[in-house]
Write an enzyme that holds these catalytic residues in place. Structure first.
Site, PDB file in Angstrom:
ATOM      1  N   THR A   1      25.612  -8.756 -18.774  1.00  0.00           N
ATOM      2  CA  THR A   1      24.793  -8.670 -18.794  1.00  0.00           C
ATOM      3  C   THR A   1      24.250  -7.944 -20.533  1.00  0.00           C
ATOM      4  O   THR A   1      24.954  -7.535 -21.092  1.00  0.00           O
ATOM      5  CB  THR A   1      24.489  -6.973 -17.416  1.00  0.00           C
ATOM      6  OG1 THR A   1      22.751  -6.628 -18.608  1.00  0.00           O
ATOM      7  CG2 THR A   1      25.077  -6.057 -18.329  1.00  0.00           C
TER       8      THR A   1
ATOM      9  N   TYR B   1      24.733   1.277 -17.053  1.00  0.00           N
ATOM     10  CA  TYR B   1      25.559  -0.052 -16.003  1.00  0.00           C
ATOM     11  C   TYR B   1      26.282  -0.662 -17.151  1.00  0.00           C
ATOM     12  O   TYR B   1      27.227  -1.791 -16.736  1.00  0.00           O
ATOM     13  CB  TYR B   1      24.045  -0.266 -15.128  1.00  0.00           C
ATOM     14  CG  TYR B   1      24.331  -1.646 -15.341  1.00  0.00           C
ATOM     15  CD1 TYR B   1      24.954  -2.320 -14.554  1.00  0.00           C
ATOM     16  CD2 TYR B   1      22.813  -2.717 -15.803  1.00  0.00           C
ATOM     17  CE1 TYR B   1      24.705  -3.680 -14.114  1.00  0.00           C
ATOM     18  CE2 TYR B   1      23.005  -4.033 -16.041  1.00  0.00           C
ATOM     19  CZ  TYR B   1      23.683  -4.056 -14.374  1.00  0.00           C
ATOM     20  OH  TYR B   1      24.091  -6.022 -14.733  1.00  0.00           O
TER      21      TYR B   1
END
Ligand code: UDP
Length: 328
Positions: free
Chosen positions: A118, A142
């Site tokens: 990501t 995350y």
């Protein structure tokens, strides 16, 4: 001979599109999913093996049964807000899950691994266009958990010959234009589906998170990429690994950023309807601007993000929202 690919998270938004495209490319996608956030109904293109990445014995069983020639690893928890509130769960589920999967894969002799990473691994870098050479400075658990997995893949590559292609996604949007699969999260947290729900009266309004960012209109900027384009890059990544070209990381975006207000304006154009909006506070953990330089994927994988025009992505998402398959 059937060519099986183990697709973790194949019942989720991105994973289900991956299964569709893999099937069309002549592979058999074997979904491994605990159905915590995925949907049994989304597994349409190959078998489903229910299981959790925390369960190494179950993983070993699935590798022994299907003998996949590669892994595509999508399964993860991925909400910035939750990661800010509960970092431990992010470290545990994402990092330990990936570790089990990598070790099970290597134990079964499967050395090709495509990983869903990501742009959240970059953090907030003041409006610069991010590419594979940019520093990775994640802001939340995350992004940090995904970066840790990238690093883990590097270590297993150096010590055990694991070949990995890492894709750093920017904002994935749109849906299968044929309407077989699409985006559906519960709870939904993403801008475009929430906006379409608000347009459709399924929610009272859309809250814009923050209007005081240092951007052209005060709202956050993101680079949206069509889920089908994104998956085409994954198939190219698989072929890259099959050709023995070694481990590599690629950013996947379009190089163009849109503010939240610009996304809303495009949705008015697509749907001919107004979005009921309220302006709210910033959401904790959000970066100001995330825009990708994807020249490496274009140059080395021959990738073309042909469907990733914002109007087209919203139109595909809107068609999915209005179809009988969307149960939002
Ligand atoms: N956003 C918003 N309202 C919402 C959901 C998202 O204003 O209800 C904004 C969010 O702050 C971010 C952008 O829309 O700037 C994209 O958010 P999303 O959750 O879709 O993806 P993320 O960038 O967090 O991966």
């Amino acid at each position: 001979m059937s060519r099986h690919i183990l697709v973790t998270g194949g019942a989720g938004y991105i994973g289900s599109h991956a299964c569709k495209v893999l099937r069309a490319a002549g592979y058999v996608p074997v979904t491994f999913d605990n159905l915590a956030t995925g949907w049994r109904d989304a597994v349409k293109f190959g078998p489903l093996e229910e299981g959790d990445l925390a369960d190494r014995a179950r993983l070993d069983e699935v590798f022994a049964r299907w003998k996949p020639e590669a892994v595509m690893h999508f399964a993860a928890i991925s909400l910035v807000g939750d990661a800010m509130r509960d970092p431990g769960t992010y470290w545990r589920v994402n990092v330990l899950g990936a570790l089990n999967l990598i070790e099970a894969s290597l134990a079964a002799g499967c050395k090709n691994f495509v990983f869903s990473s990501t742009c959240a691994t970059y953090g907030d870098q003041d409006g610069v266009v991010l590419d594979e050479n940019s520093a990775q400075l994640p802001l939340n658990a995350y992004g940090k958990s995904k970066l840790a997995i990238e690093q883990m893949l590097g270590d297993f590559g150096a010590s055990h010959g694991l070949n990995s292609v890492i894709f750093r996604y920017f904002n994935v949007a749109g849906a299968d234009p044929e309407g077989e699969v699409g985006e559906f999260h519960r709870p939904e947290t993403h801008l475009i589906p929430l906006m379409l729900d608000a347009i459709d009266g399924k929610r009272p309004e859309l809250t814009v998170f923050g209007t005081d960012y240092p951007t052209r209109d005060g709202t956050c900027i993101r680079d949206y990429v069509h889920v089908m384009d994104l998956i085409e890059a994954h198939v190219a990544g698989l072929k890259w690994l099959e050709a023995g070209q070694g481990s590599r990381a690629f950013c996947l975006g379009t190089g163009r950023g849109f503010s939240v207000k610009e996304v809303i304006a495009h949705s008015r154009e697509v749907t001919n309807r107004d979005v009921p909006i309220i302006y709210g506070d910033r959401r904790a953990g959000d970066a100001v601007s995330l825009v990708s330089g994807s020249e490496r994927a274009i140059r080395e994988l021959g990738w073309t993000p042909a469907r990733s025009d914002l109007t087209n992505m919203i139109a595909d998402a809107w068609r999915w929202h209005q179809s009988g398959n969307y149960s939002g």
